[in-house]
Design an enzyme around this catalytic site. Sequence first.
Site, PDB file in Angstrom:
ATOM      1  N   ASN A  37     -87.917   9.175 -43.962  1.00  0.00           N
ATOM      2  CA  ASN A  37     -88.204   8.173 -42.814  1.00  0.00           C
ATOM      3  C   ASN A  37     -89.154   6.430 -43.554  1.00  0.00           C
ATOM      4  O   ASN A  37     -89.798   6.578 -44.432  1.00  0.00           O
ATOM      5  CB  ASN A  37     -89.686   8.959 -42.327  1.00  0.00           C
ATOM      6  CG  ASN A  37     -89.670   8.736 -41.210  1.00  0.00           C
ATOM      7  OD1 ASN A  37     -88.345   7.806 -40.648  1.00  0.00           O
ATOM      8  ND2 ASN A  37     -90.127   9.157 -40.186  1.00  0.00           N
ATOM      9  N   HIS A 122     -95.639  22.377 -32.088  1.00  0.00           N
ATOM     10  CA  HIS A 122     -96.040  20.844 -31.784  1.00  0.00           C
ATOM     11  C   HIS A 122     -96.244  20.448 -30.706  1.00  0.00           C
ATOM     12  O   HIS A 122     -96.181  20.176 -29.174  1.00  0.00           O
ATOM     13  CB  HIS A 122     -95.737  19.101 -31.796  1.00  0.00           C
ATOM     14  CG  HIS A 122     -95.341  19.087 -33.623  1.00  0.00           C
ATOM     15  ND1 HIS A 122     -95.434  18.378 -33.753  1.00  0.00           N
ATOM     16  CD2 HIS A 122     -94.766  20.240 -34.915  1.00  0.00           C
ATOM     17  CE1 HIS A 122     -95.490  18.449 -35.261  1.00  0.00           C
ATOM     18  NE2 HIS A 122     -95.840  19.395 -35.859  1.00  0.00           N
ATOM     19  N   ARG A 147     -99.427  23.976 -33.293  1.00  0.00           N
ATOM     20  CA  ARG A 147    -100.264  22.905 -34.089  1.00  0.00           C
ATOM     21  C   ARG A 147    -100.793  21.741 -32.598  1.00  0.00           C
ATOM     22  O   ARG A 147     -99.924  21.993 -31.552  1.00  0.00           O
ATOM     23  CB  ARG A 147     -99.411  21.692 -35.125  1.00  0.00           C
ATOM     24  CG  ARG A 147    -100.488  20.755 -35.360  1.00  0.00           C
ATOM     25  CD  ARG A 147     -99.184  19.690 -36.590  1.00  0.00           C
ATOM     26  NE  ARG A 147     -99.024  18.283 -35.636  1.00  0.00           N
ATOM     27  CZ  ARG A 147     -98.511  17.659 -35.978  1.00  0.00           C
ATOM     28  NH1 ARG A 147     -98.226  17.223 -37.078  1.00  0.00           N
ATOM     29  NH2 ARG A 147     -98.293  16.654 -35.139  1.00  0.00           N
ATOM     30  N   TYR A 159    -102.447   9.349 -33.502  1.00  0.00           N
ATOM     31  CA  TYR A 159    -101.082  10.127 -35.084  1.00  0.00           C
ATOM     32  C   TYR A 159    -100.943  10.967 -33.750  1.00  0.00           C
ATOM     33  O   TYR A 159    -102.136  11.819 -33.257  1.00  0.00           O
ATOM     34  CB  TYR A 159    -101.353  10.715 -35.683  1.00  0.00           C
ATOM     35  CG  TYR A 159    -101.120  11.770 -36.385  1.00  0.00           C
ATOM     36  CD1 TYR A 159     -99.471  11.236 -36.697  1.00  0.00           C
ATOM     37  CD2 TYR A 159    -101.499  12.844 -36.394  1.00  0.00           C
ATOM     38  CE1 TYR A 159     -98.524  11.977 -37.444  1.00  0.00           C
ATOM     39  CE2 TYR A 159     -99.920  13.847 -37.021  1.00  0.00           C
ATOM     40  CZ  TYR A 159     -99.461  13.536 -37.275  1.00  0.00           C
ATOM     41  OH  TYR A 159     -97.904  14.708 -38.085  1.00  0.00           O
ATOM     42  N   ASP A 210    -102.949  19.291 -37.566  1.00  0.00           N
ATOM     43  CA  ASP A 210    -103.240  17.129 -38.690  1.00  0.00           C
ATOM     44  C   ASP A 210    -104.405  16.766 -38.923  1.00  0.00           C
ATOM     45  O   ASP A 210    -104.423  15.934 -37.456  1.00  0.00           O
ATOM     46  CB  ASP A 210    -101.865  17.355 -38.368  1.00  0.00           C
ATOM     47  CG  ASP A 210    -101.084  16.786 -39.766  1.00  0.00           C
ATOM     48  OD1 ASP A 210    -101.590  16.168 -40.579  1.00  0.00           O
ATOM     49  OD2 ASP A 210     -99.727  16.526 -39.607  1.00  0.00           O
ATOM     50  N   HIS A 212    -103.759  14.735 -40.950  1.00  0.00           N
ATOM     51  CA  HIS A 212    -102.902  13.502 -41.679  1.00  0.00           C
ATOM     52  C   HIS A 212    -103.697  11.987 -42.444  1.00  0.00           C
ATOM     53  O   HIS A 212    -103.887  10.868 -42.343  1.00  0.00           O
ATOM     54  CB  HIS A 212    -102.860  12.273 -39.926  1.00  0.00           C
ATOM     55  CG  HIS A 212    -100.708  12.471 -40.085  1.00  0.00           C
ATOM     56  ND1 HIS A 212    -100.379  10.770 -40.607  1.00  0.00           N
ATOM     57  CD2 HIS A 212     -99.971  12.791 -40.324  1.00  0.00           C
ATOM     58  CE1 HIS A 212     -99.155  11.222 -41.197  1.00  0.00           C
ATOM     59  NE2 HIS A 212     -98.644  11.900 -40.526  1.00  0.00           N
ATOM     60  N   GLU A 236    -105.020  20.468 -41.630  1.00  0.00           N
ATOM     61  CA  GLU A 236    -103.188  19.752 -42.453  1.00  0.00           C
ATOM     62  C   GLU A 236    -103.833  18.824 -43.668  1.00  0.00           C
ATOM     63  O   GLU A 236    -103.948  18.243 -42.061  1.00  0.00           O
ATOM     64  CB  GLU A 236    -102.425  19.853 -41.518  1.00  0.00           C
ATOM     65  CG  GLU A 236    -101.055  19.031 -43.022  1.00  0.00           C
ATOM     66  CD  GLU A 236    -100.128  19.369 -41.635  1.00  0.00           C
ATOM     67  OE1 GLU A 236    -100.010  19.987 -41.101  1.00  0.00           O
ATOM     68  OE2 GLU A 236     -99.237  18.386 -41.646  1.00  0.00           O
ATOM     69  N   GLU A 262     -96.927  17.534 -47.011  1.00  0.00           N
ATOM     70  CA  GLU A 262     -95.837  16.897 -47.064  1.00  0.00           C
ATOM     71  C   GLU A 262     -94.680  15.618 -47.328  1.00  0.00           C
ATOM     72  O   GLU A 262     -93.687  15.265 -47.779  1.00  0.00           O
ATOM     73  CB  GLU A 262     -95.785  16.569 -45.592  1.00  0.00           C
ATOM     74  CG  GLU A 262     -96.304  15.234 -45.244  1.00  0.00           C
ATOM     75  CD  GLU A 262     -96.783  15.747 -43.517  1.00  0.00           C
ATOM     76  OE1 GLU A 262     -96.876  16.457 -42.616  1.00  0.00           O
ATOM     77  OE2 GLU A 262     -96.918  14.158 -43.666  1.00  0.00           O
ATOM     78  N   ARG A 283     -96.857  22.292 -48.476  1.00  0.00           N
ATOM     79  CA  ARG A 283     -96.225  21.477 -47.772  1.00  0.00           C
ATOM     80  C   ARG A 283     -95.024  21.193 -48.108  1.00  0.00           C
ATOM     81  O   ARG A 283     -94.516  20.299 -46.852  1.00  0.00           O
ATOM     82  CB  ARG A 283     -96.683  21.364 -46.109  1.00  0.00           C
ATOM     83  CG  ARG A 283     -97.542  21.972 -45.992  1.00  0.00           C
ATOM     84  CD  ARG A 283     -98.568  21.354 -44.583  1.00  0.00           C
ATOM     85  NE  ARG A 283     -97.664  19.991 -43.638  1.00  0.00           N
ATOM     86  CZ  ARG A 283     -96.875  20.593 -42.742  1.00  0.00           C
ATOM     87  NH1 ARG A 283     -96.497  22.018 -42.657  1.00  0.00           N
ATOM     88  NH2 ARG A 283     -96.078  19.426 -42.176  1.00  0.00           N
ATOM     89  N   HIS A 312     -93.045  21.374 -44.745  1.00  0.00           N
ATOM     90  CA  HIS A 312     -92.602  20.435 -43.622  1.00  0.00           C
ATOM     91  C   HIS A 312     -91.382  20.639 -42.415  1.00  0.00           C
ATOM     92  O   HIS A 312     -90.906  21.033 -43.178  1.00  0.00           O
ATOM     93  CB  HIS A 312     -93.135  18.845 -44.283  1.00  0.00           C
ATOM     94  CG  HIS A 312     -93.014  17.994 -43.338  1.00  0.00           C
ATOM     95  ND1 HIS A 312     -92.708  16.926 -44.159  1.00  0.00           N
ATOM     96  CD2 HIS A 312     -93.391  17.311 -42.417  1.00  0.00           C
ATOM     97  CE1 HIS A 312     -92.411  15.779 -43.150  1.00  0.00           C
ATOM     98  NE2 HIS A 312     -92.956  16.189 -41.737  1.00  0.00           N
ATOM     99  N   ASP A 316     -87.734  14.148 -38.641  1.00  0.00           N
ATOM    100  CA  ASP A 316     -86.895  13.595 -39.481  1.00  0.00           C
ATOM    101  C   ASP A 316     -86.425  13.632 -40.854  1.00  0.00           C
ATOM    102  O   ASP A 316     -86.453  13.322 -41.473  1.00  0.00           O
ATOM    103  CB  ASP A 316     -87.930  11.744 -40.468  1.00  0.00           C
ATOM    104  CG  ASP A 316     -89.380  12.134 -40.332  1.00  0.00           C
ATOM    105  OD1 ASP A 316     -90.026  13.198 -39.895  1.00  0.00           O
ATOM    106  OD2 ASP A 316     -90.082  12.308 -41.915  1.00  0.00           O
ATOM    107  N   GLU A 339     -92.486  24.547 -40.021  1.00  0.00           N
ATOM    108  CA  GLU A 339     -93.084  23.630 -39.128  1.00  0.00           C
ATOM    109  C   GLU A 339     -91.474  24.062 -38.868  1.00  0.00           C
ATOM    110  O   GLU A 339     -90.576  23.882 -39.153  1.00  0.00           O
ATOM    111  CB  GLU A 339     -93.446  22.317 -39.561  1.00  0.00           C
ATOM    112  CG  GLU A 339     -93.896  21.511 -38.373  1.00  0.00           C
ATOM    113  CD  GLU A 339     -94.515  19.968 -39.063  1.00  0.00           C
ATOM    114  OE1 GLU A 339     -93.638  19.908 -40.094  1.00  0.00           O
ATOM    115  OE2 GLU A 339     -95.597  18.996 -38.343  1.00  0.00           O
ATOM    116  N   TRP A 402    -102.593   6.547 -43.041  1.00  0.00           N
ATOM    117  CA  TRP A 402    -101.850   6.738 -41.598  1.00  0.00           C
ATOM    118  C   TRP A 402    -101.768   8.385 -41.533  1.00  0.00           C
ATOM    119  O   TRP A 402    -101.134   8.187 -43.084  1.00  0.00           O
ATOM    120  CB  TRP A 402    -100.518   5.759 -41.405  1.00  0.00           C
ATOM    121  CG  TRP A 402    -100.622   7.006 -40.211  1.00  0.00           C
ATOM    122  CD1 TRP A 402    -100.412   6.129 -38.787  1.00  0.00           C
ATOM    123  CD2 TRP A 402     -98.609   7.367 -40.269  1.00  0.00           C
ATOM    124  NE1 TRP A 402     -99.692   7.128 -38.251  1.00  0.00           N
ATOM    125  CE2 TRP A 402     -99.035   7.702 -38.592  1.00  0.00           C
ATOM    126  CE3 TRP A 402     -98.015   7.727 -41.081  1.00  0.00           C
ATOM    127  CZ2 TRP A 402     -97.786   8.540 -38.181  1.00  0.00           C
ATOM    128  CZ3 TRP A 402     -97.362   8.612 -40.896  1.00  0.00           C
ATOM    129  CH2 TRP A 402     -96.819   8.816 -39.940  1.00  0.00           C
TER     130      TRP A 402
END
Length: 402
Positions: A37, A122, A147, A159, A210, A212, A236, A262, A283, A312, A316, A339, A402
């Site tokens: 991605n 999600h 999630r 996010y 998550d 992130h 996560e 991930e 993941r 994951h 994407d 996921e 991020w």
Amino acid sequence: MKIADVRVVVTCPGRNFVTLKIVTDEGVHGVGDATLNGRELAVAAYLRDHVAPALIGRDPSRIEDTWQYLYKGAYWRRGPVTMTAIAAVDTALWDILGKVAGLPVYKLLGGRSREGVTVYGHANADTTDQVLAEVARYVELGYRAVRVQTGVPGLASTYGVSGDKMFYEPADAALPTENVWSTAKYLAHVPTVFARVRDEFGPTLRLLHDVHHRLTPIEAARLGKSLEPYALTWIEDPVPAELQEGFRLIRQHTTTPIAVGEVFNTVWDCETLIREQLIDYIRTTVVHAGGITHLRRIFDLAALHHVRSGSHGATDLSPVCMAAALHLDLAIPNFGLQEYMRHTPETDAVFPHGYHYDGGYLHPAETPGLGVDIDEDLAARYPYRPAQLPVNRLEDGTVHSW
Ligand code: EZ4
Ligand code: CO
């Protein structure tokens, strides 16, 4: 049988995907996902310019040898671009082997270890009230695991929260957009969300969250402790995992399970995490961790240390990756969760596939190979569109993870 043609297809049916198609001299073909991605064209060039010419004439059944040839032969090991390219070749070769053998790939991997692959969806929303409705929607669809992400009061964007609920897509602009982050506001808010969700849905629905990569180890420890009353299945990516040893500190403080990986590419990125039992779920997935061949190696190491898979499966990752992931998920002894973010109808049309969702489970196709393909004519109608992932800053302007 020999490899006669290798093609790299870049298409954007709503979002960008890179797909490798390997064709043999006997007309059998296989597909592999090569999507990274925001950096798609780097992998496309790696495959087109450096890998494809070396595959012509090779025996497609020599999957392990081809993996070693691309990994050791390049000299420059690991890294997301290299490992995504190797993954695409590996996945396409497993697809060909399944077609030649007349068997779905999971049977080549040792056969079914369970009846279906449990997936999580999600639930995203700006507010807690709204996210309760989103969780309810997944429960009605039969999901056993959800999630949960919400906006944080006082922050403009967060996010995991998007306008289009079912088709969340973070790569939202040709150049990165910017979000603002406050750890203090986040840590104060998240436990209040899960208190409401547990209250509404009872003790047995599996809940995930998550982080992130946004916390330090001691902040992550505090988050884990504050969520213990709500018995999450996992938090996560609580911290950036370049420093695997950082997880020792989190582990000393909380029993909330941890899922990581991930953004990992090889077993070396998670070897300490797994061997020291610093995580509960790994993941890594097919497309970003060297294909079925290497991911199975990671999962086998994980099985020795009571770590389960939790691959994951964001949008994407193309349907080609999802199909491959499901065959592996079905076969391994230490499967945890998969996921599953639904692709748009445009994406599903470009990648016809036989896997299907039923009552909280995904089932891979029973047809030979992976049971997924790419419609190259349709793909050609969706040219590549530049899109990158966002950047995150603290309220004072400092660039943050991020
Ligand atoms: O942000 O796949 O758990 N899922 C995630 C994803 C990632 C994207 C990055 O390309 O964290 O939504
Ligand atoms: Co994630």
